[in-house]
Design an enzyme around this catalytic site. Structure first.
Site, mmCIF file in Angstrom:
data_model
loop_
_atom_site.group_PDB
_atom_site.id
_atom_site.type_symbol
_atom_site.label_atom_id
_atom_site.label_comp_id
_atom_site.label_asym_id
_atom_site.label_seq_id
_atom_site.Cartn_x
_atom_site.Cartn_y
_atom_site.Cartn_z
ATOM 1 N N ASP A 164 76.748 -54.477 86.794
ATOM 2 C CA ASP A 164 77.345 -55.677 86.157
ATOM 3 C C ASP A 164 79.159 -55.035 85.744
ATOM 4 O O ASP A 164 79.023 -53.881 85.799
ATOM 5 C CB ASP A 164 76.657 -56.136 85.117
ATOM 6 C CG ASP A 164 75.871 -55.073 84.073
ATOM 7 O OD1 ASP A 164 76.393 -53.778 84.318
ATOM 8 O OD2 ASP A 164 75.018 -55.309 83.496
ATOM 9 N N ASN A 214 66.328 -57.298 74.495
ATOM 10 C CA ASN A 214 65.881 -58.902 74.827
ATOM 11 C C ASN A 214 65.245 -59.105 76.194
ATOM 12 O O ASN A 214 64.786 -60.260 76.188
ATOM 13 C CB ASN A 214 66.883 -59.889 74.572
ATOM 14 C CG ASN A 214 68.135 -59.743 75.471
ATOM 15 O OD1 ASN A 214 68.115 -58.949 76.297
ATOM 16 N ND2 ASN A 214 69.164 -60.706 75.175
ATOM 17 N N HIS A 250 66.684 -58.153 78.938
ATOM 18 C CA HIS A 250 67.726 -58.323 80.028
ATOM 19 C C HIS A 250 67.594 -57.270 81.226
ATOM 20 O O HIS A 250 67.458 -56.076 80.561
ATOM 21 C CB HIS A 250 68.834 -58.792 79.670
ATOM 22 C CG HIS A 250 69.749 -57.922 78.985
ATOM 23 N ND1 HIS A 250 70.761 -58.194 78.136
ATOM 24 C CD2 HIS A 250 69.826 -56.407 79.292
ATOM 25 C CE1 HIS A 250 71.477 -56.753 77.856
ATOM 26 N NE2 HIS A 250 70.816 -55.903 78.544
ATOM 27 N N GLU A 255 70.349 -62.423 81.056
ATOM 28 C CA GLU A 255 69.916 -62.894 79.841
ATOM 29 C C GLU A 255 68.639 -63.548 79.917
ATOM 30 O O GLU A 255 68.233 -64.308 80.891
ATOM 31 C CB GLU A 255 71.105 -63.335 78.957
ATOM 32 C CG GLU A 255 72.259 -62.715 78.734
ATOM 33 C CD GLU A 255 72.216 -61.379 77.858
ATOM 34 O OE1 GLU A 255 71.128 -60.828 77.800
ATOM 35 O OE2 GLU A 255 73.245 -61.110 77.291
HETATM 36 P P1 PGA Z 1 71.429 -49.140 76.574
HETATM 37 O O1 PGA Z 1 71.367 -50.527 77.531
HETATM 38 O O2 PGA Z 1 71.080 -47.969 77.891
HETATM 39 O O3 PGA Z 1 72.690 -48.891 76.101
HETATM 40 O O4 PGA Z 1 70.214 -49.216 75.642
HETATM 41 C C1 PGA Z 1 70.524 -51.031 78.237
HETATM 42 C C2 PGA Z 1 70.669 -52.442 78.912
HETATM 43 O O5 PGA Z 1 71.264 -53.140 78.062
HETATM 44 O O6 PGA Z 1 70.502 -52.630 80.053
#
Ligand code: PGA
Length: 221
Positions: A61, A122, A124, A129
């Site tokens: 992304d 959450n 995702h 999302e």
């Molecule tokens: P993080 O993010 O490694 O900073 O916890 C993971 C994500 O949002 O996919």
């Protein structure tokens, strides 16, 4: 799910998976994540001095922002991996518009060999999302308040966090031949359990991984 003893081991073990893939098949197509979790893995991969010359990468992304911005995922990848290994810059791809042409690029490369994922608080994966379609492809998405809040730690202020991003879709991710999900920290344990052992539902995007037959999940608290 494999529970590892600490963040160093998590980084080391996932770096092993990437190393094995590249050693066995130098022309590998990899999908790569950003965020805090994979930082140690990238550090470990840089140390190993692998041959990245033929590897093709697709990032999961990117924010809808100038790719040269210091907090863009382009900048993150250059800083943590691409500028430190012998990868060919033209072989490093990020989702872009038109999104169909990004998907064509993946198709033209004959598909993804290995996809490394993180998981958001959450549920995702990439910026898919909750309530993203399981069939979704690469597209522009609105970020949820939760994700904007979670990611504000990387920006000077929450108002600077982009509100939209381009993400690989869940359908796109699921076409990878092998998927590795890495999660760090006890605050991810609950969502990880829900995703891996609960109902397969679009309200928990990562739960789609239960339908993939070659997924490895690594966790440390
Ligand atoms: P993080 O993010 O490694 O900073 O916890 C993971 C994500 O949002 O996919």
């Amino acid at each position: 799910m494999k529970v590892l003893k600490d963040y160093n081991e998590l980084s080391y073990v996932v770096a092993d998976v990437v190393e094995e893939q590249i050693q066995e098949y130098p022309f590998s197509k990899l999908v790569l994540p950003t965020g805090s979790t994979p930082l140690g893995m990238y550090e470990e991969l840089v140390k190993r001095k692998l041959n990245w010359y033929y590897v093709i990468t697709f990032n999961l992304d990117e924010y809808l922002m100038n790719p040269d911005h210091q907090y863009s995922y382009h900048s993150y990848m250059r800083k943590n991996l691409f500028d430190r290994v012998n990868i060919y810059p033209d072989n490093c791809h990020f989702p872009y518009r038109p999104t169909l042409s990004f998907e064509d690029k993946i198709d033209a490369s004959k598909g993804i060999d290995l996809c490394i994922l993180g998981i958001g608080s959450n549920g995702h994966i990439a910026f898919n999302e909750p309530d993203s379609s399981f069939k979704s492809r690469t597209r522009v998405v609105d970020l949820t308040e939760q994700t904007i809040q979670d990611n504000s730690r990387y920006f000077d202020s929450i108002d600077d966090v982009p509100k939209q991003a381009i993400t690989m879709g869940l359908g796109t991710i699921m076409e990878s031949k092998k998927i590795v999900l890495m999660a760090n920290g006890v605050d991810k344990l609950n969502i990880l359990n829900v995703a891996m052992n609960g109902e397969v539902t679009e309200s928990v995007p990562a739960s789609i991984l239960q339908r993939h037959d070659n997924v490895e999940v690594y966790y440390c608290d």
